[in-house]
Design a protein around this motif. Sequence first.
Motif, PDB file in Angstrom:
ATOM      1  N   GLN A  67       9.400 -14.804   1.851  1.00  0.00           N
ATOM      2  CA  GLN A  67       9.793 -13.644   1.059  1.00  0.00           C
ATOM      3  C   GLN A  67       9.126 -13.666  -0.312  1.00  0.00           C
ATOM      4  O   GLN A  67       8.687 -12.622  -0.826  1.00  0.00           O
ATOM      5  CB  GLN A  67      11.321 -13.603   0.911  1.00  0.00           C
ATOM      6  N   GLN A  68       9.035 -14.842  -0.913  1.00  0.00           N
ATOM      7  CA  GLN A  68       8.376 -14.949  -2.217  1.00  0.00           C
ATOM      8  C   GLN A  68       6.903 -14.565  -2.110  1.00  0.00           C
ATOM      9  O   GLN A  68       6.371 -13.870  -2.985  1.00  0.00           O
ATOM     10  CB  GLN A  68       8.518 -16.373  -2.759  1.00  0.00           C
ATOM     11  N   VAL A  69       6.233 -15.021  -1.059  1.00  0.00           N
ATOM     12  CA  VAL A  69       4.821 -14.679  -0.869  1.00  0.00           C
ATOM     13  C   VAL A  69       4.661 -13.177  -0.666  1.00  0.00           C
ATOM     14  O   VAL A  69       3.746 -12.546  -1.223  1.00  0.00           O
ATOM     15  CB  VAL A  69       4.227 -15.461   0.326  1.00  0.00           C
ATOM     16  N   LYS A  70       5.543 -12.575   0.122  1.00  0.00           N
ATOM     17  CA  LYS A  70       5.487 -11.120   0.321  1.00  0.00           C
ATOM     18  C   LYS A  70       5.623 -10.388  -1.005  1.00  0.00           C
ATOM     19  O   LYS A  70       4.878  -9.438  -1.289  1.00  0.00           O
ATOM     20  CB  LYS A  70       6.597 -10.676   1.279  1.00  0.00           C
ATOM     21  N   ASP A  71       6.575 -10.832  -1.826  1.00  0.00           N
ATOM     22  CA  ASP A  71       6.795 -10.171  -3.112  1.00  0.00           C
ATOM     23  C   ASP A  71       5.591 -10.366  -4.040  1.00  0.00           C
ATOM     24  O   ASP A  71       5.203  -9.446  -4.767  1.00  0.00           O
ATOM     25  CB  ASP A  71       8.069 -10.702  -3.769  1.00  0.00           C
ATOM     26  N   PHE A  72       5.015 -11.563  -4.029  1.00  0.00           N
ATOM     27  CA  PHE A  72       3.835 -11.807  -4.853  1.00  0.00           C
ATOM     28  C   PHE A  72       2.700 -10.868  -4.436  1.00  0.00           C
ATOM     29  O   PHE A  72       2.038 -10.245  -5.278  1.00  0.00           O
ATOM     30  CB  PHE A  72       3.376 -13.262  -4.723  1.00  0.00           C
ATOM     31  N   LYS A  73       2.473 -10.746  -3.131  1.00  0.00           N
ATOM     32  CA  LYS A  73       1.370  -9.918  -2.643  1.00  0.00           C
ATOM     33  C   LYS A  73       1.620  -8.439  -2.936  1.00  0.00           C
ATOM     34  O   LYS A  73       0.684  -7.701  -3.278  1.00  0.00           O
ATOM     35  CB  LYS A  73       1.181 -10.152  -1.141  1.00  0.00           C
ATOM     36  N   ARG A  74       2.862  -8.019  -2.833  1.00  0.00           N
ATOM     37  CA  ARG A  74       3.174  -6.613  -3.130  1.00  0.00           C
ATOM     38  C   ARG A  74       2.887  -6.280  -4.585  1.00  0.00           C
ATOM     39  O   ARG A  74       2.356  -5.210  -4.895  1.00  0.00           O
ATOM     40  CB  ARG A  74       4.639  -6.329  -2.799  1.00  0.00           C
ATOM     41  N   VAL A  75       3.236  -7.192  -5.492  1.00  0.00           N
ATOM     42  CA  VAL A  75       3.029  -6.936  -6.924  1.00  0.00           C
ATOM     43  C   VAL A  75       1.538  -6.995  -7.271  1.00  0.00           C
ATOM     44  O   VAL A  75       0.998  -6.074  -7.899  1.00  0.00           O
ATOM     45  CB  VAL A  75       3.813  -7.963  -7.775  1.00  0.00           C
ATOM     46  N   TRP A  76       0.851  -8.055  -6.853  1.00  0.00           N
ATOM     47  CA  TRP A  76      -0.531  -8.244  -7.286  1.00  0.00           C
ATOM     48  C   TRP A  76      -1.529  -7.394  -6.495  1.00  0.00           C
ATOM     49  O   TRP A  76      -2.681  -7.234  -6.920  1.00  0.00           O
ATOM     50  CB  TRP A  76      -0.900  -9.722  -7.226  1.00  0.00           C
ATOM     51  N   SER A  77      -1.110  -6.818  -5.384  1.00  0.00           N
ATOM     52  CA  SER A  77      -1.996  -5.890  -4.671  1.00  0.00           C
ATOM     53  C   SER A  77      -2.129  -4.572  -5.433  1.00  0.00           C
ATOM     54  O   SER A  77      -3.014  -3.764  -5.121  1.00  0.00           O
ATOM     55  CB  SER A  77      -1.475  -5.622  -3.256  1.00  0.00           C
ATOM     56  N   ARG A  78      -1.275  -4.354  -6.429  1.00  0.00           N
ATOM     57  CA  ARG A  78      -1.340  -3.134  -7.238  1.00  0.00           C
ATOM     58  C   ARG A  78      -2.402  -3.224  -8.338  1.00  0.00           C
ATOM     59  O   ARG A  78      -2.571  -2.274  -9.114  1.00  0.00           O
ATOM     60  CB  ARG A  78       0.034  -2.842  -7.862  1.00  0.00           C
ATOM     61  N   LEU A  79      -3.077  -4.343  -8.417  1.00  0.00           N
ATOM     62  CA  LEU A  79      -4.211  -4.452  -9.319  1.00  0.00           C
ATOM     63  C   LEU A  79      -5.255  -3.413  -8.913  1.00  0.00           C
ATOM     64  O   LEU A  79      -5.513  -3.218  -7.723  1.00  0.00           O
ATOM     65  CB  LEU A  79      -4.797  -5.869  -9.219  1.00  0.00           C
ATOM     66  N   ASP A  80      -5.837  -2.721  -9.885  1.00  0.00           N
ATOM     67  CA  ASP A  80      -6.809  -1.665  -9.566  1.00  0.00           C
ATOM     68  C   ASP A  80      -7.922  -2.201  -8.667  1.00  0.00           C
ATOM     69  O   ASP A  80      -8.354  -3.357  -8.822  1.00  0.00           O
ATOM     70  CB  ASP A  80      -7.401  -1.093 -10.848  1.00  0.00           C
ATOM     71  N   PRO A  81      -8.422  -1.364  -7.744  1.00  0.00           N
ATOM     72  CA  PRO A  81      -9.360  -1.851  -6.726  1.00  0.00           C
ATOM     73  C   PRO A  81     -10.714  -2.304  -7.267  1.00  0.00           C
ATOM     74  O   PRO A  81     -11.464  -2.958  -6.539  1.00  0.00           O
ATOM     75  CB  PRO A  81      -9.527  -0.648  -5.784  1.00  0.00           C
ATOM     76  N   ASP A  82     -11.048  -1.975  -8.518  1.00  0.00           N
ATOM     77  CA  ASP A  82     -12.327  -2.445  -9.055  1.00  0.00           C
ATOM     78  C   ASP A  82     -12.200  -3.813  -9.730  1.00  0.00           C
ATOM     79  O   ASP A  82     -13.182  -4.352 -10.247  1.00  0.00           O
ATOM     80  CB  ASP A  82     -12.890  -1.440 -10.064  1.00  0.00           C
ATOM     81  N   ILE A  83     -11.008  -4.407  -9.727  1.00  0.00           N
ATOM     82  CA  ILE A  83     -10.779  -5.730 -10.319  1.00  0.00           C
ATOM     83  C   ILE A  83     -10.520  -6.723  -9.198  1.00  0.00           C
ATOM     84  O   ILE A  83      -9.563  -6.584  -8.424  1.00  0.00           O
ATOM     85  CB  ILE A  83      -9.577  -5.714 -11.295  1.00  0.00           C
ATOM     86  N   GLY A  84     -11.374  -7.725  -9.083  1.00  0.00           N
ATOM     87  CA  GLY A  84     -11.196  -8.744  -8.050  1.00  0.00           C
ATOM     88  C   GLY A  84     -10.020  -9.658  -8.354  1.00  0.00           C
ATOM     89  O   GLY A  84      -9.559  -9.748  -9.496  1.00  0.00           O
TER      90      GLY A  84
END
Length: 602
Positions: A369-386
Amino acid sequence: MCAINDECTIESFWERRLVPESTMCDHGGAIVVNSDRHLNFRPFDPAKCELTEDRMRKARKCSFTTLNRDELTKLQDEQQSILHEDKKYSHDKIVKDAEKEEKARAGIRKLREVMIRTMLRARVEKDDALGFLDEEEEKGKSTGVYNSILMGPMFGAKLSESLISDLDVTDKAKVDDAPPHDALYCRRITAARSVVENHLFDVQDTSYVRKPDISKLVQQRDLSYRRRHKYSLRNLLTSRRFHLYKHRFANAQYKRQLYYPTLPQPTDTSDAGTEKERKRRHGHRFVIAADTQFGILMDGYAMENPNWTDEIEMSRRAVSKLNAMEGRERPLFVCVCGDLVDTESSFSGALASWKKVMEGWERTLVFEQQVKDFKRVWSRLDPDIGLVCLCGNHDVGNRPTRASIERWTKSLGDDYLAFWVNGTYNIAMNNCLFSNPTGAPDLFEEQLHWLEDRLIYAQKNNAAHIFVYSHFPWFLKHENETDAEVCTYSAAPKGWGPEGTMFPDNYFTIPIEERQIALLLFEKYGVTACFSGHFHQNVIAKSSWGMDMIVTGPLSMNLESGMSTELSKGEINGIGMRVVDVGEPGEFTHKWCLLDEDEANK
């Protein structure tokens, strides 16, 4: 028993007693001859070493040398004398021996770790630096032979007769007086015991811990299984999550490289139009974050329900701040230097917490669950930023194993990789394996080979800079620091854990011998700077040859060291990220940015 020369070299041993190869033994373990000083090692059982004429006669048949009767008699008399002395032990001596045996049994696991550590160490002089070409190639005769210590057998560690007794050292003065590599073996034992002896806290106390109720997590999991729809390929490819994740995490970090549309990497056939070229003459920017550690704020508290909403909010604010950067201030990529989540429970001497009172499947559920939450938050980084994600000890353990690393890589991609950005070569490492390689020695050696290969590649291709990213700091003050020099403690925030919770600062760095292996490579191939987290506070340091060691504070919970002012060089400790601006070859600047601007303006 047979005395072993202190200066013998060890090539490999594991669960073995040590006896020189030149000492011939029969199948019962009888000592026959010791004819030369070339030392290797064989299994040896001291309980079966009593000499008999029959066994001696059999052993002589397999020996390459012969002994006369006087030599055999002398050898037998010496052993009988030892056995006779053993029988003369006083009652007090027997009691003391029994106590030592009890301690030895308790320290069996530590002894096994020491053995593997010793096997892995490469004790080399600077003149014998890693990766030298052989003489023929240096003369211009291309032989194709690569004469590297890393390519040959592991060798060179020295073993003292007091190896086992050193494991039981509790007196700090004795540890400080011991040779660095011997003191290192018992650093964690000594640190943990000193914390308890100084009444800082009891690591075994679980009275303040209340097992979290994970029934809601179980219900959510079961509900998601029941509601799981069968998506068509078209539905999958048009879903929002697919587009958010398609160039993130395991979809970006594989084959030991970063695959990201805005950061094209060179291929085997062409370098044209890739980040290997220095296309941005004005330079570029990247950002370092560390220790997002979803779950740490519930780690020391008597918390009823699993809860990491505060850590989620900190990461959301960080992502929003990154997305708001524009123009030349906009980063090309962000590197999160480990401890993304906080569920790994393999801390033998760590503060007892909710992880200690949960079953394995329950911790796995929380981790997922923690990994899912981490990925949900940090996937919102704009697509031009690696985005580059590294593992930390709270992700894969203080003693990483193949299983713990594979669990992490399954969700988040390769644990170490390298990539080009604007002519700069970036090496992202899993140096949790350098902190303690005993759980996966094969993976440690594999990464070591890879690291040397990547550094050679970067140097041959004239990288403008070589930056190294990892979780553990290689050092806090200087590259040769010992535990005795880093003798301060870091305090946790008030209310976190039992009263007086503190951690030895020397716990946070890489042990000196594994550190020296890596730093020899960094010096030889001209690494510009190393970036890390783990310390939960800022550190600005520099090696004797000019390599920067920069430790970045957390996006979760701060610690406060007794020497934080000295280490941070004036930077305000808090919750934030580090912005790095890269200019001409050999030039770069960095700035610590707090999330809370009001705190930054104080």
